[in-house]
Write a protein that holds these residues in place. Structure first.
Motif, PDB file in Angstrom:
ATOM      1  N   SER A 177      33.235  43.705  29.956  1.00 33.18           N
ATOM      2  CA  SER A 177      32.702  44.206  31.226  1.00 33.18           C
ATOM      3  C   SER A 177      32.389  45.688  31.125  1.00 33.18           C
TER       4      SER A 177
ATOM      5  N   GLU B  69      27.309  40.163  37.892  1.00 33.45           N
ATOM      6  CA  GLU B  69      28.715  40.020  38.267  1.00 33.45           C
ATOM      7  C   GLU B  69      29.139  38.561  38.069  1.00 33.45           C
TER       8      GLU B  69
ATOM      9  N   PHE C 194      31.398  43.094  36.171  1.00 32.85           N
ATOM     10  CA  PHE C 194      29.983  43.157  35.806  1.00 32.85           C
ATOM     11  C   PHE C 194      29.865  43.105  34.288  1.00 32.85           C
TER      12      PHE C 194
ATOM     13  N   LYS D  83      37.211  39.170  37.314  1.00 35.03           N
ATOM     14  CA  LYS D  83      35.894  39.390  37.872  1.00 35.03           C
ATOM     15  C   LYS D  83      35.347  40.744  37.433  1.00 35.03           C
TER      16      LYS D  83
END
Length: 238
Positions: free
Chosen positions: A148, A139, A173, A171
């Protein structure tokens, strides 16, 4: 326990973005903390104590890598080389390198990134999920540079978002550049096929059982000067 697992390190790329900082070396040989970056990856695998063969997939300036590591005997595993006369992309490079592997499951690492992870736990997660492909995820606050992944509540990967130059992801992963794969999923791919793992193979594999394994450890991609220049400090202690 006798080492039984093989690994592939993808070390054949052109390293175009890093040339401003490291003009004469292939990316995996870029010096970090006084040693080639590839040493950090090999040491990470060595400390796990489970690897039998490490196949380094080489292409651009691959003879430099082969010269430096061809006679290494201090790692606790065999070092072999999968040579690409024509660059095959990340997917094609894996397919070619698999011909030198002996295990039914293989760890694959990008040769220009480091992710701190317990590989034994990754293997356990892969087996528990009955996954065909597991991707180590990290992350980050800004996923735009990397792209992502979207997952369900079991960490099964549903889709991949592309990199965005102008922002918008925020933001998320990201794919941290380490995988555990069942080698059989590459059986249908013809030899010497030019393929990208990220854009040609993974988006199709989500129809199968692809899972994320989340790492909270250190992660760095040295592929651009901005991150390469902080690698010495960031990886202190390894």
């Amino acid at each position: 326990m006798k080492p039984t697992l093989d690994a592939i390190i993808l070390a054949g790329g052109l390293g175009t973005r890093l040339k401003a900082a490291v003009p004469n070396l292939p990316k995996p040989l870029a010096p970090v903390r006084g040693k080639p970056f590839l040493d950090i990856l090999l040491n990470q695998l060595r400390t796990q104590g489970i690897f039998k063969n490490i196949i380094i997939a080489i292409g651009h300036k691959g003879e430099w890598i082969e010269y430096q590591y061809g006679n290494r005997t201090d790692c606790g595993f065999n070092i072999l080389f999968s040579r690409e006369d024509t660059l095959l992309g990340t997917g094609g490079a894996i397919k070619k390198a698999l011909a030198l592997t002996t295990s039914q499951k293989v760890i694959v690492l990008n040769g220009d990134s480091y992710i701190e992870v317990n590989i034994s736990e990754l293997i356990q997660s892969h087996q528990r999920n009955r996954a065909s492909f597991s991707i180590v995820l990290k992350e980050v606050q800004n996923a735009d540079r990397y792209g992502s992944v979207a997952m369900d509540e079991t960490n099964r990967i549903l889709s991949f978002a592309e990199k965005r130059i102008n922002g918008g992801v925020g933001k998320g992963f990201i794919n941290a550049g380490m995988y555990l794969i069942n080698t059989s999923i590459f059986n249908a791919i013809p030899k010497e096929t030019v393929l990208s793992l990220e854009t040609d193979i993974l988006p199709e594999l989500v129809k199968d059982r692809v899972y994320g394994f989340i790492s909270t450890g250190k992660f760095i991609d040295i592929g651009i000067p901005e991150t390469y220049h902080i690698a010495d400090t960031y990886l202190e202690g390894l």
